[in-house]
Scaffold this active site. Structure first.
Site, mmCIF file in Angstrom:
data_model
loop_
_atom_site.group_PDB
_atom_site.id
_atom_site.type_symbol
_atom_site.label_atom_id
_atom_site.label_comp_id
_atom_site.label_asym_id
_atom_site.label_seq_id
_atom_site.Cartn_x
_atom_site.Cartn_y
_atom_site.Cartn_z
ATOM 1 N N LYS A 80 13.274 4.616 -21.132
ATOM 2 C CA LYS A 80 11.883 4.789 -20.730
ATOM 3 C C LYS A 80 10.996 4.523 -21.936
ATOM 4 O O LYS A 80 11.418 4.724 -23.086
ATOM 5 C CB LYS A 80 11.683 6.241 -20.266
ATOM 6 C CG LYS A 80 10.510 6.434 -19.355
ATOM 7 C CD LYS A 80 10.834 6.161 -17.901
ATOM 8 C CE LYS A 80 9.595 6.286 -17.049
ATOM 9 N NZ LYS A 80 9.847 6.004 -15.647
ATOM 10 N N GLY A 180 2.852 13.326 4.055
ATOM 11 C CA GLY A 180 2.309 12.218 3.265
ATOM 12 C C GLY A 180 2.615 10.890 3.912
ATOM 13 O O GLY A 180 3.778 10.493 4.039
ATOM 14 N N VAL A 181 1.556 10.212 4.366
ATOM 15 C CA VAL A 181 1.757 8.900 4.990
ATOM 16 C C VAL A 181 0.986 7.840 4.197
ATOM 17 O O VAL A 181 0.230 7.057 4.731
ATOM 18 C CB VAL A 181 1.371 8.908 6.492
ATOM 19 C CG1 VAL A 181 2.431 9.650 7.286
ATOM 20 C CG2 VAL A 181 0.004 9.547 6.737
ATOM 21 N N GLY A 182 1.187 7.866 2.881
ATOM 22 C CA GLY A 182 0.606 6.863 1.984
ATOM 23 C C GLY A 182 1.497 5.637 1.972
ATOM 24 O O GLY A 182 2.008 5.213 3.011
ATOM 25 N N VAL A 184 4.673 4.910 0.791
ATOM 26 C CA VAL A 184 6.055 5.077 1.250
ATOM 27 C C VAL A 184 6.069 5.675 2.666
ATOM 28 O O VAL A 184 6.769 5.178 3.558
ATOM 29 C CB VAL A 184 6.865 5.977 0.284
ATOM 30 C CG1 VAL A 184 8.254 6.254 0.840
ATOM 31 C CG2 VAL A 184 6.965 5.324 -1.091
ATOM 32 N N TYR A 186 3.984 5.631 5.117
ATOM 33 C CA TYR A 186 3.584 4.712 6.198
ATOM 34 C C TYR A 186 4.769 3.850 6.647
ATOM 35 O O TYR A 186 5.069 3.743 7.839
ATOM 36 C CB TYR A 186 2.418 3.820 5.730
ATOM 37 C CG TYR A 186 2.179 2.658 6.661
ATOM 38 C CD1 TYR A 186 1.491 2.830 7.860
ATOM 39 C CD2 TYR A 186 2.676 1.391 6.359
ATOM 40 C CE1 TYR A 186 1.298 1.768 8.740
ATOM 41 C CE2 TYR A 186 2.490 0.324 7.230
ATOM 42 C CZ TYR A 186 1.804 0.520 8.420
ATOM 43 O OH TYR A 186 1.633 -0.532 9.286
HETATM 44 P P1 NAD Z 1 0.839 7.418 -2.269
HETATM 45 O O1 NAD Z 1 -0.173 8.018 -3.192
HETATM 46 O O2 NAD Z 1 0.571 6.064 -1.695
HETATM 47 O O3 NAD Z 1 1.060 8.400 -1.004
HETATM 48 C C1 NAD Z 1 1.070 9.769 -1.102
HETATM 49 C C2 NAD Z 1 0.321 10.304 0.117
HETATM 50 O O4 NAD Z 1 0.421 11.720 0.105
HETATM 51 C C3 NAD Z 1 -1.169 9.951 0.119
HETATM 52 O O5 NAD Z 1 -1.540 9.396 1.358
HETATM 53 C C4 NAD Z 1 -1.852 11.294 -0.133
HETATM 54 O O6 NAD Z 1 -3.121 11.391 0.494
HETATM 55 C C5 NAD Z 1 -0.851 12.246 0.462
HETATM 56 N N1 NAD Z 1 -0.956 13.617 -0.033
HETATM 57 C C6 NAD Z 1 -1.308 14.052 -1.260
HETATM 58 N N2 NAD Z 1 -1.304 15.396 -1.305
HETATM 59 C C7 NAD Z 1 -0.924 15.810 -0.070
HETATM 60 C C8 NAD Z 1 -0.724 17.084 0.513
HETATM 61 N N3 NAD Z 1 -0.939 18.223 -0.163
HETATM 62 N N4 NAD Z 1 -0.302 17.141 1.788
HETATM 63 C C9 NAD Z 1 -0.108 16.015 2.507
HETATM 64 N N5 NAD Z 1 -0.294 14.787 2.011
HETATM 65 C C10 NAD Z 1 -0.706 14.686 0.736
HETATM 66 O O7 NAD Z 1 2.219 7.472 -3.033
HETATM 67 P P2 NAD Z 1 3.584 6.727 -2.651
HETATM 68 O O8 NAD Z 1 3.702 5.516 -3.478
HETATM 69 O O9 NAD Z 1 3.703 6.636 -1.189
HETATM 70 O O10 NAD Z 1 4.647 7.759 -3.216
HETATM 71 C C11 NAD Z 1 4.939 8.957 -2.511
HETATM 72 C C12 NAD Z 1 5.977 9.765 -3.283
HETATM 73 O O11 NAD Z 1 7.163 8.983 -3.448
HETATM 74 C C13 NAD Z 1 5.555 10.156 -4.701
HETATM 75 O O12 NAD Z 1 6.127 11.417 -4.984
HETATM 76 C C14 NAD Z 1 6.202 9.103 -5.571
HETATM 77 O O13 NAD Z 1 6.444 9.562 -6.881
HETATM 78 C C15 NAD Z 1 7.496 8.871 -4.827
HETATM 79 N N6 NAD Z 1 8.107 7.553 -5.047
HETATM 80 C C16 NAD Z 1 7.440 6.431 -4.695
HETATM 81 C C17 NAD Z 1 8.039 5.190 -4.881
HETATM 82 C C18 NAD Z 1 7.337 3.926 -4.473
HETATM 83 O O14 NAD Z 1 8.009 2.878 -4.394
HETATM 84 N N7 NAD Z 1 6.046 3.939 -4.185
HETATM 85 C C19 NAD Z 1 9.332 5.109 -5.437
HETATM 86 C C20 NAD Z 1 10.015 6.291 -5.781
HETATM 87 C C21 NAD Z 1 9.378 7.510 -5.565
#
Ligand code: NAD
Length: 356
Positions: A80, A180-182, A184, A186
Site C-alpha cells: 500500500k 446502501g444502494v450506491g 455497489v 445498485y
Molecule cells: P457508494 O458511496 O457509491 O455507496 C454507498 C451508499 O451507501 C450511498 O448511496 C450512501 O448514500 C449510502 N449510505 C451511506 N450511509 C448510509 C446509512 N447510514 N444507511 C444507509 N445507506 C447509507 O460506495 P460504493 O462504492 O458502493 O461502496 C460501498 C461499500 O463497499 C463501501 O464500504 C466500500 O468501501 C466497499 N467496497 C467498494 C468497492 C467498489 O468497487 N466500489 C470495492 C470493495 C469494497
C-alpha cells in the site's frame, strides 16, 4: 512507533520513505509480503495528524492487501502507499511524477492504484514515470469502474452462502435486506432482481432509492430499521462496523453477505454471529471483485477473463465456510487461515531450486 518491532511481529518486508524536495512529496510505501507475487495496493492521500499515524496506516493497509489477494487466489502480494498531505491543495504534476519515480525504483515489487483521495487522473500522471500502476484511464487500458465487478463478486459469494444455509444456491424468493444502494448496492440489486429475490433496501440518498424502486420494484425502509427487518440475508453495502453489539441483537437473517469493508466492529462480533447461527461471508473475501478486476490489467485487460475470475468468489467463500466447519472457528478467522495456508503452501513449493 517502534517500526522494526511492528514489522517483525507481522512479517513485513519493506517500508519505503519517499521525500521529494521539489514537489514537497511525503510518501510511504509498505510492502508486507511478496511470497505470491508483486505487492499490489492503492495509494491513499490523507492529511494525517502525525507521522506515526501515516506509518501505522500504511502498514495496516498493506497487510490487509496480502490477505485479500491471497484469499482471492491471485498471484499478488500485499502493499500500500500513502501520501501525507491535503488532497485538495497539495496535488501537482510534479508530486505525482515524483511518486511514480519512487514506485518505478522498486522495480515491480510494488504496483500502485487508486484509493481514498486519489483519482484516475492522478494515476495517469504516475503512469508517466512507471508502468507499475493500475487504475489508469480507460484510454490507457484500464478496467474502468470496479463497482459492477465488486457487486457481481458479492452476488456470487451470496449464492455460496445460500448453498450452505438452505442447501441450494438459488436466490429466487429469498428476502435480501440491502443496506446502501450506491455504486455497489445498485448493481447488486440488479443481479438479485434478475434471479427473482425479494429486496428490502435503505439508503440516506433519496435519488439512489428512487432509482432502485423504479428499476427493480424494491421495498424501502428507513436506514435505522434495516437491521431488524424480517429477511434471509442482510447485505451491507454502505458503512463499516455494522455488525456490533446493538445490531446483532436485532438481526433476524441467517446470512450476512455484502460489499462493505470492515463489517465487524470488532473481532468479537464475528464470534457473536457464529454463536447466533448467522453465517457471515468475510468482507475481504466477498468484496474482492474490484481487486480481481484491476489485477487483470496486469496482463492486458480482458473483461470476460476478469468476470470468470470474479465468479470464483463463490468457491472462495465456500472454502472459507469449509475451513470454519473443519476447525470449528468463526468465518472471519477461517478467511485469515485460508489466506495464510495458501501463502505457506506456495512459499514452500517455490523453495524448490530452479535455474533461471
Ligand atoms: P457508494 O458511496 O457509491 O455507496 C454507498 C451508499 O451507501 C450511498 O448511496 C450512501 O448514500 C449510502 N449510505 C451511506 N450511509 C448510509 C446509512 N447510514 N444507511 C444507509 N445507506 C447509507 O460506495 P460504493 O462504492 O458502493 O461502496 C460501498 C461499500 O463497499 C463501501 O464500504 C466500500 O468501501 C466497499 N467496497 C467498494 C468497492 C467498489 O468497487 N466500489 C470495492 C470493495 C469494497
Amino acid at each position: 512507533m517502534k517500526v522494526f518491532e511492528y514489522m517483525g511481529k507481522f512479517g513485513f518486508e519493506q517500508l519505503v520513505v519517499c521525500y521529494d524536495k521539489t514537489s514537497g512529496l511525503r510518501a510511504l510505501i509498505a510492502i508486507h509480503d511478496t511470497t505470491l507475487g508483486p505487492a499490489l495496493g492503492g495509494t491513499r492521500f490523507w492529511n494525517y495528524e502525525t507521522e506515526d499515524q501515516a506509518i501505522e496506516d500504511v502498514l495496516r493497509l498493506a497487510r490487509g492487501m496480502t490477505y485479500k489477494a491471497s484469499a482471492a487466489g491471485l498471484n499478488l502480494g500485499g502493499g500500500k502507499g500513502v501520501i501525507w498531505g491535503d488532497a485538495k491543495k497539495d496535488k501537482s504534476e510534479e508530486l505525482w511524477r515524483a511518486f511514480g519515480r519512487f514506485v518505478q525504483s522498486l522495480n515491480g515489487r510494488y504496483i500502485t492504484a487508486e484509493d481514498v483521495g486519489t483519482t484516475v487522473q492522478d494515476m495517469d500522471l504516475v503512469n508517466l514515470e512507471t508502468d507499475h500502476v493500475t487504475g489508469v484511464s480507460k484510454a490507457k487500458g484500464s478496467s474502468g469502474d470496479p463497482s459492477p465487478k465488486t457487486a457481481f463478486g458479492v452476488f456470487r459469494g451470496m449464492q455460496a452462502c445460500a448453498k450452505e444455509a438452505w442447501g441450494s444456491d438459488d436466490l429466487k424468493g429469498k428476502v435480501v435486506a440491502v443496506q446502501g444502494v450506491g455504486n455497489v448496492g445498485y448493481y447488486l440489486c440488479k443481479h438479485l432482481h434478475e434471479v427473482g429475490a425479494k429486496q428490502i433496501v435503505c439508503d440516506i440518498n433519496q435519488e439512489a432509492i428512487d432509482r432502485v424502486v423504479k428499476e427493480f420494484g424494491v421495498e424501502v425502509v428507513a436506514p435505522d430499521e434495516i437491521y431488524g427487518v424480517d429477511c434471509d440475508i442482510f447485505s451491507p453495502n454502505a458503512l463499516g462496523a455494522v455488525a456490533n453489539d446493538e445490531t446483532i441483537k436485532q438481526f433476524k437473517c441467517k446470512v450476512i453477505a455484502g460489499g462493505a469493508n470492515n463489517v465487524l466492529a470488532e473481532d468479537k462480533h464475528g464470534d457473536m454471529l457464529k454463536e447466533k447461527g448467522i453465517l457471515y461471508a468475510p468482507d475481504y473475501v466477498i468484496n474482492a471483485g474490484g481487486l480481481m478486476n484491476v489485477a487483470d490489467e496486469l496482463t492486458g485487460y480482458n473483461e470476460e477473463r476478469a468476470l470468470a475470475k470474479i465468479s470464483t468468489i463463490y468457491d472462495n467463500v465456500a472454502k472459507v465456510i469449509e475451513i470454519a466447519k473443519r476447525d470449528n472457528i468463526p468465518t472471519y478467522q477461517a478467511a485469515d487461515r485460508m489466506a495464510e495456508e495458501r501463502i505457506e503452501r506456495v512459499g514452500k513449493m517455490r523453495s524448490n531450486y530452479i535455474r533461471r
